[in-house]
Enzyme design. Structure first.
Site, mmCIF file in Angstrom:
data_model
loop_
_atom_site.group_PDB
_atom_site.id
_atom_site.type_symbol
_atom_site.label_atom_id
_atom_site.label_comp_id
_atom_site.label_asym_id
_atom_site.label_seq_id
_atom_site.Cartn_x
_atom_site.Cartn_y
_atom_site.Cartn_z
ATOM 1 N N LYS A 111 0.846 -1.202 0.000
ATOM 2 C CA LYS A 111 0.000 0.000 0.000
ATOM 3 C C LYS A 111 0.880 1.250 0.000
ATOM 4 O O LYS A 111 2.083 1.175 0.311
ATOM 5 C CB LYS A 111 -0.915 -0.019 1.234
ATOM 6 C CG LYS A 111 -0.170 -0.020 2.561
ATOM 7 C CD LYS A 111 -1.099 -0.292 3.750
ATOM 8 C CE LYS A 111 -0.304 -0.401 5.028
ATOM 9 N NZ LYS A 111 -1.139 -0.818 6.178
ATOM 10 N N MET A 169 11.311 24.293 1.657
ATOM 11 C CA MET A 169 10.552 23.424 0.753
ATOM 12 C C MET A 169 11.481 22.700 -0.224
ATOM 13 O O MET A 169 11.286 21.532 -0.531
ATOM 14 C CB MET A 169 9.524 24.266 -0.019
ATOM 15 C CG MET A 169 8.519 23.435 -0.785
ATOM 16 S SD MET A 169 7.377 24.445 -1.759
ATOM 17 C CE MET A 169 6.467 25.323 -0.507
ATOM 18 N N TYR A 193 15.134 30.218 6.789
ATOM 19 C CA TYR A 193 13.986 30.899 7.382
ATOM 20 C C TYR A 193 14.097 30.962 8.905
ATOM 21 O O TYR A 193 14.499 29.992 9.547
ATOM 22 C CB TYR A 193 12.694 30.153 7.046
ATOM 23 C CG TYR A 193 12.262 30.297 5.608
ATOM 24 C CD1 TYR A 193 11.840 31.529 5.103
ATOM 25 C CD2 TYR A 193 12.255 29.192 4.762
ATOM 26 C CE1 TYR A 193 11.433 31.657 3.793
ATOM 27 C CE2 TYR A 193 11.837 29.308 3.443
ATOM 28 C CZ TYR A 193 11.429 30.548 2.963
ATOM 29 O OH TYR A 193 11.028 30.661 1.666
ATOM 30 N N ARG A 203 -10.344 -0.084 15.797
ATOM 31 C CA ARG A 203 -10.427 0.773 14.616
ATOM 32 C C ARG A 203 -11.382 0.057 13.676
ATOM 33 O O ARG A 203 -12.550 -0.080 14.006
ATOM 34 C CB ARG A 203 -9.002 0.914 14.053
ATOM 35 C CG ARG A 203 -8.760 2.124 13.239
ATOM 36 C CD ARG A 203 -7.309 2.198 12.776
ATOM 37 N NE ARG A 203 -6.883 1.002 12.035
ATOM 38 C CZ ARG A 203 -5.714 0.859 11.438
ATOM 39 N NH1 ARG A 203 -4.825 1.816 11.494
ATOM 40 N NH2 ARG A 203 -5.419 -0.236 10.781
HETATM 41 C C1 LIG Z 1 -0.262 -1.833 6.812
HETATM 42 C C2 LIG Z 1 -0.816 -3.110 7.314
HETATM 43 C C3 LIG Z 1 0.017 -4.222 7.530
HETATM 44 C C4 LIG Z 1 1.530 -4.160 7.393
HETATM 45 O O1 LIG Z 1 2.116 -3.708 8.589
HETATM 46 P P1 LIG Z 1 3.707 -3.617 8.757
HETATM 47 O O2 LIG Z 1 3.898 -3.196 10.145
HETATM 48 O O3 LIG Z 1 4.178 -2.613 7.761
HETATM 49 O O4 LIG Z 1 4.246 -4.968 8.446
HETATM 50 C C5 LIG Z 1 -0.583 -5.423 7.886
HETATM 51 N N1 LIG Z 1 -1.923 -5.509 8.045
HETATM 52 C C6 LIG Z 1 -2.747 -4.462 7.872
HETATM 53 C C7 LIG Z 1 -4.212 -4.628 8.083
HETATM 54 C C8 LIG Z 1 -2.218 -3.227 7.512
HETATM 55 O O5 LIG Z 1 -3.036 -2.178 7.364
#
Ligand SMILES: *Cc1c(COP(=O)(O)O)cnc(C)c1O
Length: 341
Positions: free
Chosen positions: A34, A283, A236, A123
């Site tokens: 992801k 930036m 800055y 969650r």
């Molecule tokens: C992002 C995610 C993972 C991966 O977690 P890592 O700590 O990067 O290995 C696994 N399961 C779910 C549901 C996630 O959202």
């Protein structure tokens, strides 16, 4: 060179995948790609992870599933985040699988479904399993603190095993990277690993402790050298003011490239030597304090050769995940290349 260069090492991804497969002891490795593989480049990472033996790709959205499909080589693609009805249609067309974590909407049909239980993350996740339709292929949950709280991780594991025991014929998957590395009882049928695949420690320490190798390098160069007289500032807010005569080098990366504004004080390599970032990160540029003048074009390593994402994360008061996801490694600001070993 362009302003900066990101280099992804496919051999490191394959190495890390094999390390994970080694600890998983028979459980499948599902590569979490992801967020463009945590800023590393999803298509390249997916190919390398699958080559090394991963059997599925996990993404957050149906749009990410669509983007990764060409690199999936027929492997399973699992959309872990919530899917709208339109997302379900897209995922079905793509041959992807979805996760249902919300009891309010009926479980979609005609697409492989993983049901997600809430065992303590608080969650996404179902409080309990509904009647399982025939499209349910997997049962999962997600750890809240596998990096830091073994007792709670064991409690989540026990809750998951109890709730899913009658359905052990389905694919049960629970562990993320930290879970896979530290909790054998959580490895089950498959582990969803992201951060460890990239050679970044899920424990915020040194990835080498687990035999993992960082997969990303980030390099730039000094484009201007200046000598500050006592009382001169740079950047800055004049947050750095020279006490004595001080050489600084300007490096053309900034927070728009993912070199975050809270990285003042972190170290990078200039001509192979550790030097401190001083003053406010702009930036498009940062200043690095030098021992003495270096030539324009002197190489700067922002990540790599012992400069780790974890160490930047500690300076910024965040985690490696956020640093890596923030890198803008594509488009007109930076160059990106892939190497293999
Ligand atoms: C992002 C995610 C993972 C991966 O977690 P890592 O700590 O990067 O290995 C696994 N399961 C779910 C549901 C996630 O959202």
């Amino acid at each position: 060179m362009s302003r900066s260069l990101f280099t992804l090492d496919l051999a490191a991804i394959r190495h890390n995948a094999r390390v994970l497969l080694g600890v998983l002891g028979g459980a499948e490795l599902w590569a979490v790609v992801k967020a463009d593989a945590y800023g590393h480049g999803a298509a390249d990472v997916a190919r390398a992870a699958l080559d090394a033996g991963a059997t599925a790709l996990c993404v957050a959205t149906a749009g990410e599933a669509e983007a990764i499909r060409p690199a999936a080589q027929g492997a399973r693609v699992i959309v872990m985040g919530p899917s709208s009805p339109a997302d379900v249609v897209l995922a079905r067309e793509l041959g992807a699988e979805i996760v249902v974590a919300d009891g309010a909407t009926p479980v979609p049909e005609g697409i492989p479904v993983h049901l997600k239980l809430d065992t303590g993350m608080g969650r996404w996740g179902l409080a309990e399993l509904p009647a399982l339709g025939r499209d349910v292929v997997g049962l999962m949950s997600h750890f809240a603190s596998a990096d830091s709280d073994p007792a709670f991780t064991r409690l989540q594991t026990a809750r998951f095993l109890e709730a899913t025991a009658p359905h052990a014929h389905l694919t049960r998957h629970l562990a993320n990277s930290a879970g896979a590395l530290r909790f054998p009882e959580a490895r089950l049928d498959a582990a969803r690993c992201g951060i460890a695949l990239y050679g970044i420690s899920p424990f915020h320490g040194d990835a080498a402790d687990d035999g993992l190798r960082p997969a990303l390098r980030w390099e730039s160069e000094v484009v201007q050298v200046r000598r500050l007289a006592p009382g001169d500032g740079t950047g800055y807010g004049r947050r750095f003011v020279a006490v004595a005569a001080t050489w600084i080098g300007l490096v053309p990366v900034g927070y728009a490239d993912g070199f975050r504004r809270d990285l003042t004080g972190t170290e990078v390599l200039v001509e192979g030597r550790r030097r401190r970032i001083v003053g406010t990160v702009s930036m498009d540029v940062v200043a690095v304090e030098l021992e003495s003048a270096v030539p324009v074009g002197a190489p700067v390593t922002l990540v790599g050769d012992g400069i780790t994402i974890e160490e930047h994360a500690r300076v910024a008061g965040t985690i490696g995940y956020e640093i890596a996801c923030g890198f803008t490694s594509r488009g007109p600001r930076a160059q990106r290349q892939v190497t293999d070993g």
